[in-house]
Design an enzyme around this catalytic site. Structure first.
Site, PDB file in Angstrom:
ATOM      1  N   ASP A  36      42.574   4.235 -16.309  1.00 63.86           N
ATOM      2  CA  ASP A  36      43.313   3.092 -16.970  1.00 63.86           C
ATOM      3  C   ASP A  36      42.368   1.914 -16.725  1.00 63.86           C
ATOM      4  O   ASP A  36      42.099   1.703 -15.543  1.00 63.86           O
ATOM      5  CB  ASP A  36      44.855   2.929 -16.291  1.00 63.86           C
ATOM      6  CG  ASP A  36      45.362   1.751 -17.207  1.00 63.86           C
ATOM      7  OD1 ASP A  36      45.552   2.057 -18.482  1.00 63.86           O
ATOM      8  OD2 ASP A  36      45.677   0.719 -16.637  1.00 63.86           O
TER       9      ASP A  36
ATOM     10  N   GLU B  62      33.759  18.513  -5.761  1.00 64.69           N
ATOM     11  CA  GLU B  62      34.202  19.492  -4.594  1.00 64.69           C
ATOM     12  C   GLU B  62      35.127  20.354  -5.092  1.00 64.69           C
ATOM     13  O   GLU B  62      35.398  21.076  -4.512  1.00 64.69           O
ATOM     14  CB  GLU B  62      35.058  18.549  -3.576  1.00 64.69           C
ATOM     15  CG  GLU B  62      34.196  17.502  -2.786  1.00 64.69           C
ATOM     16  CD  GLU B  62      34.917  16.784  -1.852  1.00 64.69           C
ATOM     17  OE1 GLU B  62      35.992  16.949  -1.592  1.00 64.69           O
ATOM     18  OE2 GLU B  62      34.222  15.906  -1.421  1.00 64.69           O
TER      19      GLU B  62
HETATM   20  C1  GLC Z   1      45.841   0.280 -20.537  1.00 61.23           C
HETATM   21  C2  GLC Z   1      47.009   1.062 -20.998  1.00 61.23           C
HETATM   22  C3  GLC Z   1      48.057   0.048 -21.228  1.00 61.23           C
HETATM   23  C4  GLC Z   1      48.507  -0.864 -20.118  1.00 61.23           C
HETATM   24  C5  GLC Z   1      47.426  -1.636 -19.476  1.00 61.23           C
HETATM   25  C6  GLC Z   1      47.711  -1.999 -18.143  1.00 61.23           C
HETATM   26  O1  GLC Z   1      45.357  -0.478 -21.684  1.00 61.23           O
HETATM   27  O2  GLC Z   1      46.748   1.903 -21.744  1.00 61.23           O
HETATM   28  O3  GLC Z   1      49.239   0.753 -21.930  1.00 61.23           O
HETATM   29  O4  GLC Z   1      49.552  -1.826 -20.619  1.00 61.23           O
HETATM   30  O5  GLC Z   1      46.213  -0.656 -19.364  1.00 61.23           O
HETATM   31  O6  GLC Z   1      47.802  -1.010 -17.363  1.00 61.23           O
END
Ligand code: GLC
Length: 528
Positions: free
Chosen positions: A210, A259
């Site tokens: 993310d 790993e």
């Molecule tokens: C990314 C995710 C989204 C979230 C953001 C903060 O863009 O896809 O849904 O709100 O990160 O974590």
């Protein structure tokens, strides 16, 4: 613990994989509380196997106060009770592997929840706490520190800083409940390598990273210099995105991934300013894939699509990474609605995507042709961006409405206890049950397309498409193994000599005669 790794070993399995995103709260609800859960995911794995995908990416199911639907993680090694337990997660992984499906979990390293232990303790200990060094705490500007430390804006609207009662400010690029980690701190780096190992030991096949472009901030946290609202999946040049230092982090993660047996992968959610910058995340010693938001952000226009396809392939070639393709996810308007042409256009867009080399990402429900739900009442909305200024225009709940599985009335087999976002009353014809076995349905189109993709290994392979002559507004290209894909992006039929035998079409077509025309908003796969 012994890793559960029974899936067929395959070299580079991810290079042409079709990966299906499950948004757990909206997928299937086994315990009848109106919220999807891991037991629900587990019960529907055979559906995903039969759909024909290679891997499943699960959006976060970790312990979380749910300020941003689980992208605010309080404990990276625990399951939120609303989704189940750690044994439930292990059961999902085990059952998926038994069905030859791989499991990719979401990893949220840019920020945690304000209920994460480090943040809570740092806050309680006050200024000077060593735990505050793991985040970005600063004194404010102005005479009494009453102004934020810089001009950064939250992606969800409003300032990216919140002041705590003792007067210091902390940085959060997203909601105030999502404090950003300080990735210069060795404890943060160590912790995330350990979290990777925790899930790899449980047998996951990879991670979706993310906000992968956000971890490192420009030294000194300089002003960004303008106050325009930032967009999710955007490509602006900013002092908190796409800093060169992120690549050291991914190199160190790659050594951890390597790993483990069985090619464990990571896919970056990186919104970089250019395709070339995006390709840096997938150099051979970094992550494996990056989402192609340039493609997602391209409109339904043949010339623009061709440019996006070529530039995406060109950008990845020097680093030998597969290109990825994506039309929908949990942050954007579903492509049936976004592309502006209804179901016909959405189905054509899908067949185009699945004919391209590389790996494709599907978002739950697109295989049912679900539209965006555009009329959710304000009082049911949960997207934090909806509640903060103009951030993201509150658009993210409409693609998160729970899936319709069966029956004629809500919650359409989603569970026994309603659904956390209301489903439309007219979705009975869109359920899995209603579409199964109907050759004209979108679900059967996806099943057939994915089965063909498996049968024609040339389809996902390689890093090039061979463009063929086509009228304006039409794309035509050849793929290895003799498959030709033609796509009419216009609203009028296009004359086009049939290049072979129809394998699959995005809509019902008559057998092509000498004067074949490709209908509006239609894609066809041909065998030469
Ligand atoms: C990314 C995710 C989204 C979230 C953001 C903060 O863009 O896809 O849904 O709100 O990160 O974590």
């Amino acid at each position: 613990m012994t890793p559960q790794h029974n899936v067929t070993p395959a070299t580079d399995w991810w290079r042409d994989a079709v990966i299906y995103q499950v948004y757990p709260r909206s997928f299937a609800d086994a315990n009848g509380d109106g919220m999807g859960d891991l037991a629900g995911v587990r019960s529907r794995l055979p559906y995903l196997r039969d759909l024909g995908v290679d891997a499943v990416w699960l959006s976060p199911f970790y312990a979380s106060p749910q300020a941003d639907a689980g992208y605010d993680v309080a404990d990276y090694r625990a399951i939120d009770p609303m989704f189940g337990t750690l044994p439930d997660a292990e059961a999902v992984i085990r059952d998926a592997h038994a069905l030859d499906l791989r499991i990719i979990v979401d990893l949220v390293p840019n920020h945690c929840s304000d209920q994460h232990e480090w943040f809570r303790r740092g806050l309680a200990e006050g200024p000077g706490s060593v735990l505050r060094e793991r985040f970005h705490f600063r004194k404010g500007r102005g005479q009494n520190g009453e102004e934020p430390p810089n001009d950064w804006e939250s992606l969800f609207g409003g300032p990216a800083w919140t002041r705590v009662p003792d007067g210091e400010w902390y940085l959060h690029l997203f909601a105030p409940e999502q404090p950003d980690f300080n990735w210069d701190h060795p404890a943060v780096q160590d912790e995330f390598r350990s979290i990777l190992r925790f899930w790899l030991d449980l047998g996951v096949d990879g991670f979706r990273v993310d906000v992968a472009h956000g971890l490192v901030k420009a030294p000194g946290l300089p002003d960004m210099g303008h106050g325009e609202q930032l967009k999710l999946l955007g490509n602006q040049v900013l002092p908190f995105f796409d800093q060169d230092g992120v690549h050291d982090i991914y190199r160190s993660w790659r050594t951890v991934l390597d790993e483990y047996p069985g090619e464990r992968i990571a896919v970056a959610e990186a919104w970089a300013p250019t395709a070339e910058r995006t390709s840096l995340y997938v150099r051979p010693d970094e992550l494996h894939q990056a989402f192609n938001f340039h493609y997602l952000n391209t409109g339904w226009d043949a010339a623009a699509l061709r440019e996006a396809i070529d530039s995406s392939l060109d950008a990845m070639r020097p680093v030998s990474a597969p290109t990825t393709w994506v039309l929908s996810n949990h942050d954007v308007v579903r492509h049936r609605t976004r592309l502006g042409g209804g179901l016909d256009r959405a189905r054509a867009a899908t067949l185009l995507m699945l004919a391209l080399p590389g790996s494709a990402y599907l978002y739950q429900g697109e295989e049912l042709g679900l539209p965006e739900v555009t009329d959710l009442p304000d009082e049911v909305r949960q997207d934090p961006s909806f509640f903060r200024d103009s951030g993201q225009e509150g658009l993210r709940d409409g693609c998160r409405v729970p899936l319709p599985w069966s029956g004629d009335t809500t919650p359409y087999g989603f569970g026994d206890g309603g659904s956390w976002l209301p489903q439309p009353d007219d979705w009975a014809a869109l359920t899995v049950e209603a579409q199964t076995g109907d050759p004209a349905s979108t679900l059967e189109l996806y099943r057939t397309a994915l089965a063909l993709r498996r049968r024609l290994p040339g389809l996902g392979a390689g890093d090039a498409v061979e463009w063929l002559d086509a009228p304006d507004g039409v794309l035509a290209f050849r793929r290895p193994g003799g498959l030709i894909c033609t796509v009419n992006t216009t609203e009028a039929p296009a004359p086009l000599p049939a290049p072979g035998r129809i394998l699959l079409a995005s809509r019902q077509l008559d057998a092509p005669g000498a004067d074949f025309t490709l209908p509006a908003d239609t894609a066809v796969w041909w065998a030469e």
